[in-house]
Design a protein around this motif. Structure first.
Motif, short mmCIF file in Angstrom:
data_model
loop_
_atom_site.label_atom_id
_atom_site.label_comp_id
_atom_site.label_asym_id
_atom_site.label_seq_id
_atom_site.Cartn_x
_atom_site.Cartn_y
_atom_site.Cartn_z
N MET A 129 0.83 -1.19 0.00
CA MET A 129 0.00 0.00 0.00
C MET A 129 0.88 1.25 0.00
N LEU A 130 0.50 2.21 -0.82
CA LEU A 130 1.24 3.47 -0.89
C LEU A 130 0.95 4.30 0.35
N GLU A 131 2.01 4.79 0.96
CA GLU A 131 1.86 5.65 2.13
C GLU A 131 2.69 6.89 1.92
N PRO A 132 2.19 8.06 1.92
CA PRO A 132 0.81 8.43 2.20
C PRO A 132 -0.12 8.06 1.05
N SER A 133 -1.39 7.88 1.37
CA SER A 133 -2.36 7.42 0.37
C SER A 133 -2.65 8.52 -0.65
N ILE A 134 -3.04 8.11 -1.83
CA ILE A 134 -3.37 9.06 -2.90
C ILE A 134 -4.54 9.94 -2.49
N ASP A 135 -5.47 9.39 -1.72
CA ASP A 135 -6.62 10.19 -1.27
C ASP A 135 -6.18 11.33 -0.36
N SER A 136 -5.28 11.07 0.55
CA SER A 136 -4.82 12.13 1.45
C SER A 136 -3.99 13.17 0.70
N LEU A 137 -3.26 12.74 -0.32
CA LEU A 137 -2.44 13.68 -1.11
C LEU A 137 -3.31 14.57 -1.98
N GLN A 138 -4.43 14.03 -2.45
CA GLN A 138 -5.28 14.82 -3.33
C GLN A 138 -6.09 15.87 -2.57
N GLN A 167 -4.43 18.09 -0.87
CA GLN A 167 -3.54 19.23 -1.11
C GLN A 167 -3.46 19.57 -2.61
N ILE A 168 -3.36 18.55 -3.44
CA ILE A 168 -3.19 18.74 -4.88
C ILE A 168 -4.25 17.91 -5.59
N LYS A 169 -5.15 18.57 -6.27
CA LYS A 169 -6.32 17.89 -6.86
C LYS A 169 -5.97 17.03 -8.07
N SER A 170 -5.06 17.47 -8.89
CA SER A 170 -4.71 16.79 -10.13
C SER A 170 -3.68 15.69 -9.90
N LYS A 171 -4.00 14.47 -10.33
CA LYS A 171 -3.03 13.37 -10.21
C LYS A 171 -1.80 13.64 -11.06
N TYR A 172 -2.00 14.25 -12.23
CA TYR A 172 -0.87 14.57 -13.11
C TYR A 172 0.08 15.54 -12.41
N THR A 173 -0.45 16.58 -11.81
CA THR A 173 0.37 17.56 -11.09
C THR A 173 1.08 16.90 -9.92
N LEU A 174 0.39 16.03 -9.22
CA LEU A 174 0.96 15.31 -8.09
C LEU A 174 2.17 14.47 -8.52
N ALA A 202 9.27 12.79 -1.06
CA ALA A 202 8.58 13.89 -1.73
C ALA A 202 7.08 13.85 -1.44
N LEU A 203 6.49 12.67 -1.46
CA LEU A 203 5.07 12.53 -1.16
C LEU A 203 4.77 12.90 0.30
N GLU A 204 5.68 12.56 1.19
CA GLU A 204 5.51 12.95 2.60
C GLU A 204 5.57 14.48 2.74
N GLU A 205 6.45 15.12 1.97
CA GLU A 205 6.54 16.57 2.00
C GLU A 205 5.25 17.21 1.52
N ILE A 206 4.66 16.64 0.48
CA ILE A 206 3.38 17.15 -0.03
C ILE A 206 2.30 16.96 1.03
#
Length: 75
Positions: free
Chosen positions: A2-11, A13-20, A51-55
């Motif tokens: 499982m990806l941590e942090p999850s894509i849901d929690s990251l979105q 902050q940043i709505k676009s998956k491409y931008t993420l 990087a994902l943790e920073e986001i």
């Protein structure tokens, strides 16, 4: 796995998956070249994970091109 942090929690902050993906990849390259992490005690051992943790923690963000253009036109 499982990806941590999850894509849901990251979105939150940043709505676009491409931008993420683009933002995290650019930051991962910076980390690989020696930049210090902006989070204390990252749990990930890979640069993309850091990087994902920073986001997630609000330490890494972006400015849209329209906002940059508006800022330069008003000054």
């Amino acid at each position: 796995m499982m990806l941590e942090p999850s894509i849901d929690s990251l979105q939150k902050q940043i709505k676009s998956k491409y931008t993420l993906v683009t933002l995290s990849a650019r930051r991962a390259r910076e980390l690989k070249q020696g930049s210090a992490p902006m989070v204390d005690h990252p749990t990930s051992h890979q640069q993309v994970g850091v990087a994902l943790e920073e986001i997630r923690d609000g330490k890494l963000n972006y400015i849209e091109a329209d906002e940059i253009q508006e800022r330069t036109e008003t000054t």
